[in-house]
Design a protein around this motif. Structure first.
Motif, mmCIF file in Angstrom:
data_model
loop_
_atom_site.group_PDB
_atom_site.id
_atom_site.type_symbol
_atom_site.label_atom_id
_atom_site.label_comp_id
_atom_site.label_asym_id
_atom_site.label_seq_id
_atom_site.Cartn_x
_atom_site.Cartn_y
_atom_site.Cartn_z
ATOM 1 N N VAL A 100 0.849 -1.203 0.000
ATOM 2 C CA VAL A 100 0.000 0.000 0.000
ATOM 3 C C VAL A 100 0.880 1.247 0.000
ATOM 4 C CG1 VAL A 100 -1.747 1.309 1.283
ATOM 5 C CG2 VAL A 100 -1.894 -1.190 1.151
ATOM 6 N N LEU A 101 1.902 1.252 0.833
ATOM 7 C CA LEU A 101 2.806 2.401 0.898
ATOM 8 C C LEU A 101 3.517 2.613 -0.427
ATOM 9 C CD1 LEU A 101 4.386 1.756 4.424
ATOM 10 C CD2 LEU A 101 2.521 3.337 3.853
ATOM 11 N N THR A 102 3.904 1.518 -1.072
ATOM 12 C CA THR A 102 4.579 1.600 -2.368
ATOM 13 C C THR A 102 3.610 2.022 -3.463
ATOM 14 O OG1 THR A 102 6.118 -0.129 -1.695
ATOM 15 C CG2 THR A 102 5.975 0.325 -4.044
ATOM 16 N N ASP A 103 2.480 1.328 -3.559
ATOM 17 C CA ASP A 103 1.516 1.587 -4.633
ATOM 18 C C ASP A 103 0.961 3.003 -4.582
ATOM 19 O OD1 ASP A 103 1.907 -1.046 -5.390
ATOM 20 O OD2 ASP A 103 -0.022 -1.757 -4.601
ATOM 21 N N GLU A 104 0.745 3.521 -3.386
ATOM 22 C CA GLU A 104 0.154 4.854 -3.241
ATOM 23 C C GLU A 104 1.218 5.946 -3.139
ATOM 24 O OE1 GLU A 104 -2.666 4.692 -4.134
ATOM 25 O OE2 GLU A 104 -3.458 2.769 -3.463
ATOM 26 N N ARG A 105 2.467 5.559 -3.312
ATOM 27 C CA ARG A 105 3.611 6.499 -3.333
ATOM 28 C C ARG A 105 3.650 7.386 -2.085
ATOM 29 N NH1 ARG A 105 2.527 8.548 -9.124
ATOM 30 N NH2 ARG A 105 3.143 10.468 -8.156
ATOM 31 N N VAL A 106 3.478 6.742 -0.943
ATOM 32 C CA VAL A 106 3.503 7.438 0.340
ATOM 33 C C VAL A 106 4.947 7.741 0.729
ATOM 34 C CG1 VAL A 106 2.944 7.238 2.800
ATOM 35 C CG2 VAL A 106 1.378 6.303 1.084
ATOM 36 N N LEU A 107 5.191 8.944 1.203
ATOM 37 C CA LEU A 107 6.480 9.289 1.789
ATOM 38 C C LEU A 107 6.386 9.003 3.281
ATOM 39 C CD1 LEU A 107 9.307 10.545 1.816
ATOM 40 C CD2 LEU A 107 8.197 12.785 2.040
ATOM 41 N N VAL A 108 7.231 8.104 3.764
ATOM 42 C CA VAL A 108 7.213 7.725 5.172
ATOM 43 C C VAL A 108 8.367 8.438 5.876
ATOM 44 C CG1 VAL A 108 7.305 5.836 6.832
ATOM 45 C CG2 VAL A 108 6.172 5.502 4.621
ATOM 46 N N ASN A 109 8.021 9.310 6.819
ATOM 47 C CA ASN A 109 9.006 10.037 7.621
ATOM 48 C C ASN A 109 9.272 9.242 8.889
ATOM 49 O OD1 ASN A 109 8.904 12.368 5.861
ATOM 50 N ND2 ASN A 109 6.938 12.838 6.794
ATOM 51 N N VAL A 110 10.493 8.773 9.040
ATOM 52 C CA VAL A 110 10.853 7.932 10.183
ATOM 53 C C VAL A 110 11.813 8.706 11.084
ATOM 54 C CG1 VAL A 110 11.856 5.747 10.923
ATOM 55 C CG2 VAL A 110 10.611 5.861 8.767
ATOM 56 N N SER A 111 11.516 8.711 12.375
ATOM 57 C CA SER A 111 12.366 9.401 13.347
ATOM 58 C C SER A 111 13.560 8.536 13.743
ATOM 59 C CB SER A 111 11.563 9.743 14.599
ATOM 60 O OG SER A 111 10.495 10.589 14.270
ATOM 61 N N ILE A 112 14.738 9.090 13.564
ATOM 62 C CA ILE A 112 15.981 8.491 14.065
ATOM 63 C C ILE A 112 16.635 9.587 14.891
ATOM 64 C CG2 ILE A 112 18.294 7.686 13.465
ATOM 65 C CD1 ILE A 112 16.491 5.593 12.670
ATOM 66 N N ASP A 113 16.730 9.396 16.179
ATOM 67 C CA ASP A 113 17.194 10.469 17.055
ATOM 68 C C ASP A 113 18.561 10.233 17.653
ATOM 69 O OD1 ASP A 113 15.083 12.288 16.695
ATOM 70 O OD2 ASP A 113 13.811 11.040 17.938
ATOM 71 N N GLY A 114 19.365 9.439 16.979
ATOM 72 C CA GLY A 114 20.744 9.254 17.410
ATOM 73 C C GLY A 114 21.494 8.440 16.376
ATOM 74 N N ALA A 115 22.787 8.649 16.321
ATOM 75 C CA ALA A 115 23.625 7.900 15.389
ATOM 76 C C ALA A 115 23.992 6.532 15.954
ATOM 77 C CB ALA A 115 24.891 8.695 15.071
ATOM 78 N N THR A 116 23.675 6.317 17.220
ATOM 79 C CA THR A 116 23.960 5.032 17.854
ATOM 80 C C THR A 116 22.698 4.514 18.533
ATOM 81 O OG1 THR A 116 24.555 5.995 19.988
ATOM 82 C CG2 THR A 116 26.340 5.773 18.365
ATOM 83 N N ALA A 117 22.675 3.217 18.748
ATOM 84 C CA ALA A 117 21.544 2.604 19.450
ATOM 85 C C ALA A 117 21.424 3.182 20.860
ATOM 86 C CB ALA A 117 21.713 1.094 19.498
ATOM 87 N N GLU A 118 22.541 3.393 21.508
ATOM 88 C CA GLU A 118 22.516 3.910 22.879
ATOM 89 C C GLU A 118 21.794 5.257 22.952
ATOM 90 O OE1 GLU A 118 25.620 4.871 26.535
ATOM 91 O OE2 GLU A 118 26.390 4.768 24.493
#
Length: 160
Positions: A100-118
């Motif tokens: 669905v995300l691909t077919d409907e050309r959805v832009l998914v904004n994903v939060s990444i709040d650090g360069a490390t897992a910690e």
């Protein structure tokens, strides 16, 4: 000329969230509020927005992927010819929604709040989130989903 409606709308479809981020300004809870808009109400709202020239909808929360009817919301928005974005913490992703995300050309904004897992896990309030989010980003990209990462800068991650 004066616009009666905006060109872009943020549509909060849920106030619940599966994380407890340190910086979140949304009053998120573990369970959705009882007055949450239902699918029919969201569709009616989308009809009004589309009929009045709104071009883009950003689906937000809380965590939108907590909604069991998110697929239907996205499909309806696409049928109304909106450009669609979803803002997510990237934890909850099932295989059924990828097409669905691909077919409907959805832009998914994903939060990444650090360069490390910690760092990321500290900010997000739960261990293991960084690895899960990175794995889900890879799954989305491999499926052809448009993905953008977003970072909230704060004292914990500004030097990363």
């Amino acid at each position: 000329m004066r616009l009666a409606y905006p060109l872009a709308v943020d549509l909060e479809v849920i106030n619940a969230c599966n994380l407890a981020c340190q910086h979140c300004m949304v009053d998120s809870h573990k369970q959705p509020a009882p007055n949450l808009l239902g699918l029919n109400e969201i569709q009616s709202l989308m009809d009004e927005l589309a009929d009045n020239g709104v071009a883009s909808i950003s689906i937000t929360g809380g965590e939108p992927f907590l909604r069991s009817d998110l697929r239907e919301i996205v499909k309806y928005a696409a049928n109304r010819n909106f450009a669609i974005q979803i803002s997510t913490n990237g934890i909850l992703l099932d295989d059924d929604i990828l097409p669905v995300l691909t077919d409907e050309r959805v832009l998914v904004n994903v939060s990444i709040d650090g360069a490390t897992a910690e760092t990321h896990d500290l900010i997000r309030g739960r261990k293991g989130t960084f690895d899960k989010v990175c794995a889900n980003i890879k799954r989305m990209v491999a499926s052809g989903v448009n993905v953008r990462t977003e970072t909230t800068l704060m004292m914990y991650n500004v030097n990363q």
